[in-house]
Design an enzyme around this catalytic site. Structure first.
Site, PDB file in Angstrom:
ATOM      1  CG  ASP A   1      -2.378  -0.282   0.748  1.00 38.37           C
ATOM      2  OD1 ASP A   1      -2.584  -0.429  -0.477  1.00 38.37           O
ATOM      3  OD2 ASP A   1      -3.268  -0.351   1.598  1.00 38.37           O
TER       4      ASP A   1
ATOM      5  CG  ASP B   1     -10.422  -8.491   9.421  1.00 43.78           C
ATOM      6  OD1 ASP B   1     -11.015  -7.673  10.154  1.00 43.78           O
ATOM      7  OD2 ASP B   1      -9.197  -8.511   9.270  1.00 43.78           O
TER       8      ASP B   1
END
Ligand SMILES: *[C@@H]1O[C@H](CO)[C@@H](O)[C@H](O)[C@H]1NC(C)=O
Length: 737
Positions: A149, A452
């Site tokens: 990222d 998640d």
């Protein structure tokens, strides 16, 4: 299904079994007696309320304790759900290989995510990448994706070096059955040399690895990519423009491309595909942290390999078991029981945790007891790492009885790498997700710190089951934080995220209504309401102690029969927890340390998390995402190994910890002094339980006093925290007197 013809041969025998442990009836009976004790405690509180007009703390303290005990009791009932129905899974990998030829096995895409080269050093990242590249699995079926990222050229360089090193490392692993297959972990524990491997071979490999480490680390230091590398890999030209971690274009680079002739290892065997990816980033565009990068990976992989199975790991979690893919496939590929299995979650284990860890880090009880119970309710949660998914579940598919997975799917055509890179780049542009269902119905959900868990819950609500698999040789080993500050920040993030989920439309009780079992909804809520334990706990470790100081009794007298439920519930619950810990492989010291951390977490992380969530609901603040560092300095590491708590820099949380520790110390000393001075030993009778509670809090806080008064190292508590804490303590004590 005897006699039916099953593609891929095999006798159609189950590929895994599920067992239930015995003696659950005894456990349930025992829980019943604790529950009876809790009811009696409630009854006592409700019927013995002191008169309202009585002076001092009396009835107000009583009312608070009533609320606290009601909460503890109800929360205890919730926790029963993660003890009620444990199951244990065993796989039969040999049956998998009997039923499926190597070329019938499904493709597997592995995602590794990293976000910051300073906090997650490139060597750590590529050790993880190498460990998953070396899985015992046909390399033509294996595709590894690294999402960076930060868009860092240094990370790309490290991955490029790893792709070269893999040509030696993978054959070495496979020829000599090396375990674990992370070179960092392997060479760190070389004490047990491999008998199959000659010392020269080992030496050669070690030298290659040391060269790799030196090269990568020197580039990390200088930030300059060597020209040799730039010449031999065209990918580096992507970094010609101005690139920062917050603003960069999309980059997709296929580092190992199976269609190229040179993509073979030194033995001439194929290598797994290796892809580097960074999403486009523009400062004013939302990028949704890890959830965003996982979604980008799902899209990029769908054009490059499109395997039906996806596995993802965090960059600090290497594979410690080269057979994990085959284990996971035993669940998905089982003809009878596997059809509705949406994902297989492995436990989180740590390889940097020392024996008798001061932070109670070994999470054996969670791994050996809580999670198998969630599994027993049909729904282990997804925790974002060490998990195998069907691609379809991540893309939002509902389970239906006649759904049949096409295990042979995947991109098989020999497509040109340049072309694939070109096709995938637009998929990871900032604007791609605008007005799509990504982050809502498709992929990992956005807008919550625990994306998640919600993603897993949504998959379960779409009719899929999930499985928890905990083999003896652990599948993945990560790094546990080793300073108190890091742990408390992490815990705050988790408990805050869970509480947000529980109070939102994603609450397991709302989202899962009629779709998942009540036991599973309760199981989710155990973590869901972690944070709310903070207020009753804080109350319980301050008010009874203050009352003790001023001689006000808030528990039954030691000679009264009402004492029995209190003592029974405490002794029974704590001995049960100790026995469970010991059975799960923790030591008694670890259990004791975990109890301390339990107290500290509740009065700091959970408290601040609850306050933040409440403020958020009132529209006062927003949540952010903070990464915990994976590097710690060597002195701090030494202190950790010696079992010294690492406090270090000042934080509001430490003030709370000190205040509670000092308050109880003062209350214990002055309170006992007052009782014996005025009334002698009999005077203790009505105050006995409070004296015991206060003493227990003091005993468990020993490392805090040590860090305040005795230690001289850098990890101790700063001296000026003592006057701050004493101010709070004295103002509380004066009010109580
Ligand atoms: C990790 O793998 C090594 C080597 O196979 C094994 O000895 C060790 O027990 C494993 N660690 C855990 C925690 O299972």
């Amino acid at each position: 299904m005897a006699g039916s013809s099953i593609p891929g041969g095999g006798g159609g025998l189950p590929l895994f079994t599920t067992e239930k442990p015995k003696r659950m009836a005894a456990y349930r009976l025992f829980s019943g007696t604790i529950f009876a004790g809790i009811l009696l405690i409630w009854l006592y509180r409700a019927t013995h309320m002191p008169p309202r007009h009585s002076s001092g703390l009396g009835w107000r303290a009583w009312l608070g304790l009533l609320v606290a005990e009601l909460w503890f009791g109800l929360y205890w009932v919730l926790t029963l759900s993660v003890r009620w129905n444990p199951i244990r899974r065993t796989t039969f990998k040999y049956r998998l290989s009997e039923s499926y030829d190597e070329d019938q096995l499904p493709g597997v895409d592995i995602f590794v995510c990293t976000a910051d080269p300073a906090l997650e050093p490139p060597m750590l990242v590529i050790s993880t990448v190498l460990s998953v590249m070396a899985y015992d699995y046909p390399p033509e079926k294996l595709n590894i994706y690294l999402s960076d990222d930060a868009g860092s050229a240094v990370t790309f360089y490290a991955l490029y070096e790893a792709s070269e090193f893999a040509k030696n490392w993978i054959p070495f692993c496979k020829n000599y059955k090396v375990e674990p297959r992370s070179p960092a972990a392997y060479f760190a524990n070389i004490a047990t040399p491999h008998d199959a491997c000659s010392p020269e071979e080992l030496c050669r490999m070690k030298e290659l690895y040391e060269d790799l480490t030196d090269r990568v680390n020197s580039v990390v230091k200088s930030g300059k990519i060597p020209e040799v590398a730039e010449c031999s890999c065209r990918g580096f030209s992507e970094w010609n423009g101005a690139i920062t971690s917050g603003a960069h274009p999309a980059i997709v680079q296929i580092l190992i491309d199976r269609n190229k002739r040179k993509a073979v290892d030194i033995d001439g065997n194929a290598l797994p595909k290796l892809v580097y990816m960074t999403r486009e980033k523009i400062p004013q565009e939302q990028h949704h942290f890890k959830a965003g990068s996982l979604n980008a990976l799902i899209r990029v992989s769908s054009v490059i390999s499109n395997s039906p199975i996806i596995m993802n790991v965090d960059c600090d979690m290497y594979s410690n078991n080269s057979e994990s893919i085959r284990d996971a496939l035993c669940f998905f590929l089982d003809k009878e029981q596997g059809r509705d299995i949406g994902f297989v979650q492995y436990p989180q284990n740590f390889d940097n945790v020392v024996h008798n860890d001061i932070y109670g880090n070994p999470i054996n009880v969670a791994n050996e007891l809580d999670h198998p119970c969630l599994d027993g309710w049909g729904g282990m949660c997804y925790y974002g790492t060490g998990c195998f998914h069907r691609r379809e579940t991540l893309c939002g598919r509902m389970f239906s009885k006649d759904y049949k997975e096409d295990w042979a799917s995947g991109v098989g055509k020999a497509e040109d790498a340049n072309e694939l890179e070109g096709v995938s780049k637009p998929l990871v542009a900032c604007t791609y997700e605008h007005d799509t269902l990504w982050g809502i119905e498709k992929g990992v959900t956005y807008g919550c710190p625990l994306e998640d868990v919600i993603t897993g819950l949504k998959i379960q609500c779409r009719g899929w089951r999930s499985v928890y698999y905990n083999p003896t040789r652990k599948g993945f080993l990560g790094m546990a934080p080793t300073s108190l500050g890091q742990i408390l920040v992490q815990q705050k993030r988790w408990s805050e995220g869970f509480l947000q989920i529980s109070l939102s439309k994603y609450s397991p009780f709302l989202l899962g209504l009629g779709k998942i079992k009540l036991g599973l909804q309760m199981g989710y809520s155990v973590c869901g309401f972690w944070a709310l334990n903070s207020f009753p706990t804080l109350y319980y470790v301050t008010i009874p102690s203050l009352c003790f100081l001023s001689g006000v009794s808030v528990f039954p007298e030691i000679t009264s029969l009402w004492c029995i439920p209190y003592i029974y519930v405490l002794v029974a619950a704590y001995s049960c927890s100790l026995v469970e810990s010991l059975q799960c492989g923790d030591s008694a010291v670890e259990w004791w340390n975990a109890q301390r951390m339990w107290l500290i977490r509740r009065i700091t992380s959970y408290l601040l998390a609850s306050i933040d969530v409440i403020c958020g609901m009132l529209g006062l603040s927003e949540f952010g995402f903070d990464l915990t560092t994976k590097v710690s300095d060597s002195q701090a590491l030494e202190r950790y190994k010696k079992g010294k708590m690492e406090f270090g820099s000042i934080s509001a949380m430490f003030v709370i910890i000190c205040t509670i520790a000092l308050l109880n110390l003062v209350c214990m000393v002055l309170g006992l002094g007052r009782v014996f001075w005025r009334e002698g030993a009999e005077g203790l009778g009505p105050l006995f339980l409070q004296a015991a509670l206060c003493t227990a809090v003091v005993a468990i806080n020993y490392p805090v006093y040590e860090a305040l008064f005795l230690r001289r190292d850098d990890g101790r508590l700063p001296v000026f925290i003592i006057p701050i804490a004493l101010c709070f303590v004295s103002s509380l004590c004066i009010q109580a007197m």
